[in-house]
Design a protein around this motif. Structure first.
Motif, short mmCIF file in Angstrom:
data_model
loop_
_atom_site.label_atom_id
_atom_site.label_comp_id
_atom_site.label_asym_id
_atom_site.label_seq_id
_atom_site.Cartn_x
_atom_site.Cartn_y
_atom_site.Cartn_z
N PRO A 67 57.14 -32.45 -19.09
CA PRO A 67 57.42 -32.42 -20.53
C PRO A 67 56.17 -32.65 -21.38
CG PRO A 67 58.12 -34.50 -19.61
CD PRO A 67 57.69 -33.66 -18.45
N ILE A 68 55.07 -32.98 -20.74
CA ILE A 68 53.84 -33.22 -21.49
C ILE A 68 52.71 -32.39 -20.89
CG2 ILE A 68 54.44 -35.54 -22.29
CD1 ILE A 68 52.83 -36.66 -19.96
N ALA A 69 51.69 -32.17 -21.67
CA ALA A 69 50.51 -31.44 -21.20
C ALA A 69 49.28 -32.07 -21.83
CB ALA A 69 50.62 -29.96 -21.56
N GLY A 70 48.13 -31.81 -21.24
CA GLY A 70 46.88 -32.36 -21.76
C GLY A 70 45.97 -31.26 -22.27
N SER A 90 31.17 -34.58 -19.55
CA SER A 90 31.70 -34.03 -18.30
C SER A 90 33.12 -34.52 -18.02
CB SER A 90 30.80 -34.41 -17.13
OG SER A 90 30.69 -35.82 -17.01
N LEU A 91 33.84 -34.83 -19.08
CA LEU A 91 35.20 -35.37 -18.93
C LEU A 91 36.10 -34.34 -18.25
CD1 LEU A 91 36.59 -38.02 -19.80
CD2 LEU A 91 37.48 -36.78 -21.79
N GLN A 92 36.89 -34.82 -17.24
CA GLN A 92 37.83 -33.95 -16.53
C GLN A 92 39.15 -34.67 -16.32
OE1 GLN A 92 36.04 -32.68 -12.88
NE2 GLN A 92 34.57 -31.31 -13.86
N LEU A 93 40.23 -33.87 -16.28
CA LEU A 93 41.57 -34.42 -16.06
C LEU A 93 41.84 -34.56 -14.56
CD1 LEU A 93 44.43 -35.22 -17.05
CD2 LEU A 93 45.02 -32.77 -16.96
N ALA A 118 42.05 -49.02 -35.67
CA ALA A 118 42.51 -48.87 -34.30
C ALA A 118 41.67 -49.70 -33.34
CB ALA A 118 42.47 -47.40 -33.89
N THR A 119 42.31 -50.16 -32.30
CA THR A 119 41.62 -50.95 -31.27
C THR A 119 40.68 -50.05 -30.47
OG1 THR A 119 43.53 -52.40 -31.12
CG2 THR A 119 41.94 -52.47 -29.29
N THR A 120 39.55 -50.59 -30.12
CA THR A 120 38.63 -49.86 -29.24
C THR A 120 38.89 -50.30 -27.81
OG1 THR A 120 36.94 -49.71 -30.97
CG2 THR A 120 36.22 -49.43 -28.69
N TYR A 121 39.16 -49.29 -26.97
CA TYR A 121 39.49 -49.56 -25.57
C TYR A 121 38.30 -49.23 -24.67
CZ TYR A 121 44.35 -49.78 -27.12
OH TYR A 121 45.52 -50.12 -27.74
N THR A 122 38.25 -49.93 -23.55
CA THR A 122 37.21 -49.65 -22.56
C THR A 122 37.70 -48.57 -21.61
OG1 THR A 122 36.39 -51.92 -22.67
CG2 THR A 122 35.79 -50.62 -20.72
N PHE A 123 36.87 -47.58 -21.38
CA PHE A 123 37.21 -46.48 -20.50
C PHE A 123 36.73 -46.78 -19.09
CE2 PHE A 123 35.79 -42.34 -18.59
CZ PHE A 123 37.06 -41.90 -18.25
N ASN A 124 37.68 -46.76 -18.15
CA ASN A 124 37.37 -46.97 -16.74
C ASN A 124 38.06 -45.86 -15.95
OD1 ASN A 124 37.03 -47.77 -14.11
ND2 ASN A 124 37.61 -49.91 -14.44
N PRO A 125 37.33 -44.95 -15.34
CA PRO A 125 37.95 -43.83 -14.64
C PRO A 125 38.93 -44.24 -13.54
CG PRO A 125 35.60 -43.45 -14.91
CD PRO A 125 35.84 -44.87 -15.33
N SER A 126 38.80 -45.43 -13.01
CA SER A 126 39.69 -45.86 -11.93
C SER A 126 40.98 -46.50 -12.44
CB SER A 126 38.97 -46.85 -11.01
OG SER A 126 38.63 -48.03 -11.72
N THR A 127 41.07 -46.71 -13.76
CA THR A 127 42.26 -47.35 -14.34
C THR A 127 43.04 -46.34 -15.16
OG1 THR A 127 41.07 -49.46 -14.48
CG2 THR A 127 43.07 -49.23 -15.80
N PRO A 128 44.33 -46.13 -14.87
CA PRO A 128 45.11 -45.17 -15.63
C PRO A 128 45.27 -45.61 -17.09
CG PRO A 128 46.21 -45.73 -13.57
CD PRO A 128 45.10 -46.71 -13.75
N ILE A 129 45.33 -44.63 -17.99
CA ILE A 129 45.63 -44.87 -19.40
C ILE A 129 47.10 -44.56 -19.58
CG2 ILE A 129 45.12 -44.15 -21.77
CD1 ILE A 129 42.36 -43.21 -20.71
N THR A 130 47.84 -45.50 -20.14
CA THR A 130 49.28 -45.32 -20.27
C THR A 130 49.71 -45.39 -21.72
OG1 THR A 130 49.66 -47.69 -19.94
CG2 THR A 130 49.72 -46.28 -17.99
N THR A 189 38.31 -38.53 -15.40
CA THR A 189 37.08 -38.85 -14.71
C THR A 189 35.92 -38.15 -15.40
OG1 THR A 189 36.00 -38.92 -12.55
CG2 THR A 189 37.18 -36.90 -13.10
N GLY A 190 34.71 -38.52 -15.07
CA GLY A 190 33.54 -37.93 -15.71
C GLY A 190 32.92 -38.87 -16.75
#
Length: 661
Positions: free
Chosen positions: A454-457, A466-469, A508-520, A533-534
């Motif tokens: 039901p969702i897409a990116g 170099s951001l990748q899904l 808005a809050t600034t979040y830390t990006f960690n490729p190993s942690t899912p964003i929910t 990742t990337g």
């Protein structure tokens, strides 16, 4: 005349010896026969001036060659062997149900999961969708077939136990009858060897079914006791056995009870020892229960996970997916039982507990009991290993505890009439009893297969990094009249980002990006989990959108995101940490270990029983070579005795002739 008397006695004694040896030879193959020997004794001599003159021989008794110790040891070893062999044979049948290979349940589950790979590659291909539904149907069918096979095995074992208990009662009555005959025969002063052999053989046959202890009485009868101290036979009185259900009235489990003086006494299964009935009870109440629970857990976990994931997708018509398999309902009496009759006189018959699966990845293949110490406290015991989980309910909450992914609840204490448990109340919980019996595919139209996410990116068109899904997974699927608002992640640098679903955006809050942690996202309408990742650049964006949002012109028919998610379930940790597709292998392994262990025990106990029976036979058995030698010996003695009589006759005739002159 003394020579004639001696010869006559010798003739009679050797005739009896010949007859006894012949009887031994005739019964060489008779089960339970003990070799007999003639015990001869010299007749007390007559005093004369020249010393004591012998008066011949008499038969003192016919001795039964018998060792009570060896017979008892052989009987006990035979009982152990019978229990081990009976259990091993049934475990082999259970193992056949959990077969591997292309016809096994594990292959069906793997084929079903792999079928969604083709659907993910070609979501509009109705042939691929039909194949996937066919695989779903095959999996459901194999679950039902395995469940039916276990039911058939259960029915066969139950019937076999009943038949063997009937045999126990018949043998017990036969022993009582022989006891009566032996007691009457004892008054004649000589042991009734054949009756004693018959009774010992009946006791050995009885021990094939259930291990017993024999205690001799003064009148020659024996008392037969089982399960420690319960009298099955006392003299000529028999206390018959019956097969009953356990105290929860569970028809899938059997127990033995003995009726004495009109009162039924339940026997402790662990005190029965050996015998086929003991082995079958252990198989039925332990091994078969585990097999049923392993199959039920596998069925419940897989169908629940598949249904949950399928509900997160959209079909070809844009409708939210429904259940793929029939849902399992956990309710009384199939899954929840109370003692029958109630063990607690203070129980409220309206009190009931309920169970629900809250995490199908944590299920343990076990039954449970709930024991209340008061209206609000008690314990939940996992029967497979005895693990105890205590609870102390805080009213008005109705949740007792969550154990192994199952939540145990009871009705509210505010119900009318009140439904409050009493101290001593008990419940048996069997979550997996019928889980596999009624599994079926819910629908048969390939268009209804909900394989679209039901969702897409969408990556920002001006992204410079170099951001990748990696993955975007829907966690809910609440379809509304209007599309869900998109959520845009805007990266402020390589390690931080803001979200558009936080208002006002400026704060808005600034979040830390960690490729190993899912964003929910936690949203009543659209929950999702995102992994990227990337290395992003400042200003790079990624947007999560509703696939039905016309602003993005996405075709849900070409989306196979949910098919991919369903296919990925095969690697999800579910069964004691094992992946879904390894769950069946784990079940096979557990049943296989039990079968192998039981087979080894049967081999060892059979060897011990054979050796002890050989030792017993060395004492009580008939040796044809030995008996043939005795025949020759007694024949010669008989002929010599006859010659002695002939000589005595000649002497007498000579004497008469001499007197006549």
């Amino acid at each position: 005349m003394s020579v004639l008397n001696i010869g006559t006695r010798a003739l009679q004694a050797n005739q009896i010896a010949l007859q006894t040896a012949g009887n031994n030879i005739a019964n060489v193959n008779t089960p339970g026969y003990s070799r007999q020997s003639v015990v001869l004794t010299a007749v007390e001599g007559q005093f004369s001036g020249g010393g004591y003159v012998g008066k011949g021989v008499d038969v003192q008794t016919i001795q039964r060659n018998f060792s009570a110790f060896l017979t008892r040891q052989a009987t006990l070893a035979s009982a152990t062997q019978s229990a081990d062999v009976a259990r091993s044979n049934k475990l082999n049948q259970l193992q056949d149900i959990f077969s591997g290979g292309s016809t096994g349940l594990g292959a069906a589950v793997s084929d079903m999961m792999n079928a969604f790979s083709d659907v993910a590659s070609a979501p509009t291909d109705l042939t691929a969708r039909t194949v996937a539904l066919t695989r779903v149907d095959e999996t459901a069918g194999r679950f039902r077939a395995a469940s039916q096979a276990i039911q058939d095995l259960q029915a066969g074992v139950t019937q076999e136990i009943q038949q063997k208990v009937n045999n126990i009662n018949m043998l017990a009555q036969s022993i009582a009858d022989v006891n009566d005959e032996i007691a009457r025969a004892q008054g004649k002063g000589q042991p009734p060897n054949d009756l004693l052999d018959r009774r010992d053989q009946l006791v050995r046959e009885l021990n094939q079914y259930v291990q017993t202890t024999s205690i001799a009485a003064d009148d020659g009868s024996v008392g037969i006791f089982l399960a420690g101290s319960q009298p099955l036979v006392l003299g000529t009185k028999v206390s018959p056995l019956t097969v009953v259900s356990d105290d929860f009235g569970d028809p899938l489990k059997s127990k033995l009870s003995i009726t004495r003086d009109g009162q039924q006494i339940l026997l402790d299964e662990n005190a029965l020892g050996g015998g086929e009935v003991s082995g079958l009870l252990r198989f039925q109440n332990t091994d078969l229960t585990e097999g049923r629970n392993l199959l039920g857990r596998l069925s419940l976990a897989i169908t629940t996970q598949m249904n949950q994931q399928h509900a997160l997708g959209l079909d070809l018509d844009g409708n939210a997916g429904g259940p793929l398999f029939t849902s399992v309902t956990l309710q009384a009496p199939d899954n929840i039982r109370t003692p029958t009759p109630p063990a607690n006189p203070n129980s409220n018959p309206l009190v009931a507990v309920s169970i629900s699966v809250t995490d199908s990845t944590q299920l343990a293949a076990s039954d449970y009991t709930i024991n209340f110490n008061s209206a609000t406290s008690g314990s939940i015991i996992r029967l497979s290993d005895g693990k105890v989980t205590n609870f102390n309910q805080t009213l008005p909450s109705t949740t007792l505890a969550t154990v192994d992914g199952i939540t145990f609840d009871m009705p509210s204490s505010g119900a009318v009439p009140p439904q409050v448990p009493a101290a001593g109340d008990r419940f048996l919980i069997q979550p997996f009893n019928t889980a596999a019996a009624n599994v079926d595919r819910v629908f048969s139209t390939p268009r209804q297969l909900a394989v679209a996410s039901p969702i897409a990116g969408a990556m920002g068109t001006t992204n410079k990094g170099s951001l990748q899904l990696v993955s975007l997974t829907a966690l809910s699927n609440n379809q509304g009249a209007t599309p869900h608002a998109p959520v845009t992640l805007t990266f402020t640098n390589a390690t931080t980002y803001t979200r558009s679903d936080e208002l006002p955006v400026a704060n808005a809050t600034t979040y830390t990006f960690n490729p190993s942690t899912p964003i929910t996202a936690v949203d009543p309408l659209a929950n999702w989990s995102l992994k990227l990742t990337g290395t992003p650049k400042a200003g790079d964006t990624f947007t999560v959108v509703d696939i039905k949002d016309p602003a993005y012109k996405l075709d849900l028919k070409l989306n196979g995101g949910n098919a991919t998610a369903m296919m990925n379930l095969r690697d999800k940790a579910m069964f004691d940490g094992a992946a879904m597709t390894d769950g069946y292998a784990s079940a096979i392994s557990q049943i296989g270990i039990r079968t192998q262990s039981a087979g080894y025990s049967a081999t060892v106990s059979s060897s011990i029983a054979a050796n002890l029976e050989q030792d017993r036979s060395a004492v009580s058995g008939v040796n044809l070579d030995e008996e043939a030698a005795k025949l020759i010996q007694y024949q010669q003695a008989y002929q010599a005795s006859a010659k002695m009589i002939q000589i005595a006759q000649n002497i007498f005739d000579t004497l008469i002739q001499g007197l006549g002159r």
